[in-house]
Design an enzyme around this catalytic site. Structure first.
Site, PDB file in Angstrom:
ATOM      1  N   GLY A  58       0.805  -1.216   0.000  1.00  0.00           N
ATOM      2  CA  GLY A  58       0.000   0.000   0.000  1.00  0.00           C
ATOM      3  C   GLY A  58       0.832   1.256   0.000  1.00  0.00           C
ATOM      4  O   GLY A  58       0.293   2.367  -0.073  1.00  0.00           O
ATOM      5  N   CYS A  76       9.275 -12.179  11.003  1.00  0.00           N
ATOM      6  CA  CYS A  76       8.257 -12.107   9.957  1.00  0.00           C
ATOM      7  C   CYS A  76       8.884 -12.260   8.576  1.00  0.00           C
ATOM      8  O   CYS A  76       8.487 -13.112   7.779  1.00  0.00           O
ATOM      9  CB  CYS A  76       7.508 -10.779  10.056  1.00  0.00           C
ATOM     10  SG  CYS A  76       6.259 -10.530   8.768  1.00  0.00           S
ATOM     11  N   GLY A  86       9.236  -4.335  -2.512  1.00  0.00           N
ATOM     12  CA  GLY A  86       9.784  -2.981  -2.478  1.00  0.00           C
ATOM     13  C   GLY A  86      10.862  -2.790  -1.443  1.00  0.00           C
ATOM     14  O   GLY A  86      11.162  -1.641  -1.084  1.00  0.00           O
ATOM     15  N   CYS A 140       4.667  -3.604  12.754  1.00  0.00           N
ATOM     16  CA  CYS A 140       3.412  -3.044  12.269  1.00  0.00           C
ATOM     17  C   CYS A 140       2.225  -3.436  13.123  1.00  0.00           C
ATOM     18  O   CYS A 140       1.262  -2.669  13.248  1.00  0.00           O
ATOM     19  CB  CYS A 140       3.186  -3.465  10.824  1.00  0.00           C
ATOM     20  SG  CYS A 140       3.102  -5.260  10.567  1.00  0.00           S
TER      21      CYS A 140
END
Length: 433
Positions: free
Chosen positions: A82, A170, A194, A266
């Site tokens: 996003g 993760c 990215g 996050c």
């Protein structure tokens, strides 16, 4: 033939999509609010259909669990967060790409879920970017899987007196395993992300390497990736900086060109990790703050609130600055001392060397500078480091990442020197592999 249902709700509204699917093609569909009919489309084509936001959510929820596509030469799966970085990775992948976003568990009590890379808002932004470019987008709802694989070990680590790094856990196991499995189902030979990192070849094998822009380098966070995965990975931003990435997104007219950076850890959604741990079961129980001789200097509200090298929050007045040296979970004790007492030149890590090496540069925390070290094997697996100069605040649970030049040549989790604790951490870490 299988029937699948997806639904979504928001602000008192509700949408439902019902699909009958045979192979990779939709035979019939009940779906309102989409920009075109779904019957007769492949799952891949359906993933590019937009429409009313709620209806698109419902369609995504229906497609995610069953999605697959026939392999196509040159197809690239792109992990979409996003944000601007993944959007530019998508641009580089071209129109034959397919975007995929993992929806992961977030603390619902966190104050800033919008900036998390796995939030509902991030999913919407990722889908909008893909659909604007005419590219299919798939959402994988892995909230419960993520909580079991990453969040619960994070809490257990603090309960054991460690300072775990959930982002490394993760990226090093959970996230890339799920994304690569999706790429295979989607008929994509490669997965692009990215991240700011590179892949280099050393002695006829592929290794992760630092990004060209040292300020954005993310090789530390990716260091526990199995090198066998690298032939299927692509980091298209590894040779450029953030400013170039934003400029490229702006030239393409992408709305995410100015989107704020996502957060580390996050799932905390912008909250303080201590508040999260307390809500998730760690008890705020008063205990002693002691010096290295065992003399009590004060009291604290829970050993898990302190990590080696921490100075703030001790609440002690002394003739010299005092730092947390270590925690002792069994007695709920925090040992404090001078900065000199934090220094260490010997570090043991559970992990592996990707190539045989006796010397390396090592980073012991994400934002710490690298220091030279002699590397030897460690009893029970892993490796041992003899640092050229002292490191301060080395914390069990953090990652030790070894570099030869720019290439990552080894990585592991720092463990205490105490053999009993080493075995306990070894067993704990093995649960996530």
């Amino acid at each position: 033939m299988v029937e699948v249902v997806g639904d979504a709700s928001r602000d008192g509204r509700w949408a439902l999509v019902r699909l009958a699917v045979e192979g990779e093609r939709i035979v019939s569909a009940e779906a309102e609010g989409l920009e075109r009919p779904l019957a007769g489309l492949t799952l891949l084509d359906a993933a590019a259909v937009g429409g009313d936001e709620l209806a698109a959510d419902a369609l995504a929820n229906a497609l995610g669990p069953i999605f697959r596509a026939e392999p196509r030469p040159g197809r690239v799966a792109v992990a979409m967060s996003g944000g601007v970085d993944s959007a530019v990775a998508l641009l580089r992948a071209g129109r034959g790409a397919i975007g995929v976003t993992l929806r992961l568990w977030l603390d619902p009590r966190g104050p800033d879920t919008d900036r998390a890379c796995c939030s509902p808002e991030a999913v919407l932004a990722a889908r909008a970017t893909c659909h604007r470019l005419g590219i299919p987008h798939v959402t994988l709802d892995l909230r419960e899987e993520f909580r079991r694989a990453v969040v619960e070990p994070f809490v257990r680590g603090y309960a054991e007196g460690q300072t775990p790094n959930p982002c490394i856990r993760c990226n090093g196991s959970f996230r890339f395993a799920e994304l690569l499995a999706f790429a295979e189902r989607a008929g994509a030979a490669r997965l692009a992300t990215g991240h700011y990192a590179r892949i280099v070849e050393r002695e006829a094998r592929l290794l992760l390497a630092r990004a060209a822009d040292a300020r954005k380098d993310q090789s530390y966070m990716l260091a526990r990736l199995d090198p066998r995965f690298l032939e299927r990975l692509w980091f298209p931003l590894g040779e450029q900086g953030k400013e170039e990435t934003r400029a490229e997104a702006a030239r393409a007219g992408l709305a995410v060109a100015s989107r704020a950076e996502s957060q580390e850890a996050c799932f905390l959604a912008g909250g303080d990790y201590r508040d999260f741990l307390e809500r998730d079961g760690l008890v705020s129980q008063e205990g002693p703050l002691v010096d290295e001789d065992g003399n009590e200097l004060g009291r604290h509200a829970g050993f898990w609130r302190f990590t080696p090298g921490q100075r703030k929050g001790l609440g002690l007045a002394a003739g010299e600055p005092l730092y947390a040296l270590r925690s002792e979970p069994r007695s709920n004790t925090v040992v404090v001392g001078s900065r000199a007492a934090l220094a260490t030149r010997e570090v043991t890590a559970r992990g592996r060397l990707h190539v045989p090496i006796t010397r390396a540069e090592v980073k012991l925390r994400y934002r710490s500078p690298a220091v030279g070290a002699r590397v030897t094997g460690a009893e029970g697996g892993g490796f041992r480091l003899r640092l050229d100069e002292p490191a301060y605040g080395v914390a069990p649970g953090q990652a030790a990442v070894l570099y030869d030049g720019d290439a990552v040549v080894g990585a592991g989790t720092i463990v205490p020197d105490d053999p009993e604790t080493f075995r306990a951490v070894h067993a704990f870490e093995s649960q996530g592999e």
